[in-house]
Design an enzyme around this catalytic site. Structure first.
Site, short mmCIF file in Angstrom:
data_model
loop_
_atom_site.label_atom_id
_atom_site.label_comp_id
_atom_site.label_asym_id
_atom_site.label_seq_id
_atom_site.Cartn_x
_atom_site.Cartn_y
_atom_site.Cartn_z
N ASP A 1 0.86 -1.18 0.00
CA ASP A 1 0.00 0.00 0.00
C ASP A 1 0.91 1.24 0.00
OD1 ASP A 1 -2.32 1.51 0.06
OD2 ASP A 1 -3.12 0.60 1.87
N HIS B 1 -7.45 4.59 7.74
CA HIS B 1 -8.76 4.38 7.12
C HIS B 1 -8.92 2.89 6.85
CE1 HIS B 1 -6.16 4.49 3.54
NE2 HIS B 1 -7.09 3.77 2.93
#
Length: 274
Positions: free
Chosen positions: A8, A115
């Site tokens: 990520d 998140h």
């Protein structure tokens, strides 16, 4: 040994706000270079430690962030979307272990750019266990009997990983100050850390157990507003709570739960934040 890497962007050193992780923003190209360098440090160390195959899955946003021309030449890259299994596309029982790089903490918790999948998710659960991207992806790995050996990101992400996966090796490339600021290692120091931690993780591989998911899991997603829940509830088989923006889905296994989560969050993004 065959190593799977899901990478990520929010947990990469130096990347502290949306200008680094949004392709429309001015720092994004810098973010791509630093992200690719972090991937290479782990890949190079994995090959040095005897891995015969390394597959990297670009797992951020449109999933086309890594600079393939800069990657270690022996690497295979999974790039682009739509992917049926998103951040864990290509992961299966043939892998000896997995590494999650550039990861961040789950929604509604402390951590740099925290998140869960989309910014409209407040909480996500498998049965009654609250999880984020890290936990859900680790469950998919566990479905195939693959242990998560290494997690790299900020200090809060390291704590989340250690709570989920006993014995996992963590690499802290930055320490949270706020959601959009951190004390960061330079890319050179981050690289040295990641190389050492990869070596440590592979040496420790036999002592880390896969995170085995529950049978017939119940997926529950709490959204930021009721409109998002209404969109997610358009997926057949879901139920919606009358009193909160929460949608529930009974899955036959963790793979079905994962794909249901992708559909529900994609639908929820159709709701404007107003």
């Amino acid at each position: 040994m065959k190593l799977y890497i899901s990478i990520d962007m929010e947990g990469i050193t130096g990347l502290v706000d949306h200008t680094f992780v949004d392709s429309r923003q001015y720092n994004y190209t810098r973010g791509q270079h630093i992200m690719t360098d972090e991937a290479n440090h782990v890949i190079r160390s994995a090959f040095d430690e005897g891995c015969k195959e390394v597959i990297v899955n670009d797992s951020h946003s449109k999933m086309n962030n890594l600079l393939i021309e800069k990657l270690h030449p022996e690497t295979q890259l999974i790039s682009g979307d739509v992917k049926p299994f998103s951040m864990v596309q290509g992961l299966d029982a043939s892998f000896s272990g997995a590494a999650f790089l550039g990861y961040h903490t789950r929604a509604a918790t402390k951590g740099v750019l925290s998140h869960t999948m989309i910014f409209g998710v407040r909480n996500m659960y498998i049965n009654d266990r609250v999880i984020g991207e890290l936990g859900f992806n680790a469950y998919v790995a566990g479905h195939y009997g693959v242990p998560v050996l290494l997690v790299a990101g900020d200090d809060e992400t390291a704590m989340e990983a250690e709570e989920l996966i006993p014995g996992v090796t963590t690499a802290i490339v930055k320490k949270r100050i706020s959601r959009t600021s951190a004390m960061c290692l330079t890319p050179e120091k981050s690289g040295l850390l990641l190389q050492g931690k990869t070596k440590e993780a592979l040496a420790n591989a036999g002592r880390v157990k896969p995170l085995v998911p529950p049978d017939h899991p119940v997926l529950k997603i709490e959204f930021a507003n009721y409109g998002q829940a209404e969109w997610a509830h358009l997926m057949p088989g879901t139920t919606i709570d009358d009193n909160s923006p929460t949608v529930t889905f009974q899955a036959k296994d963790i793979l079905e739960a994962y794909r249901a989560m992708l559909v529900m969050t994609e639908l929820a993004m159709r709701t404007a934040f107003c």
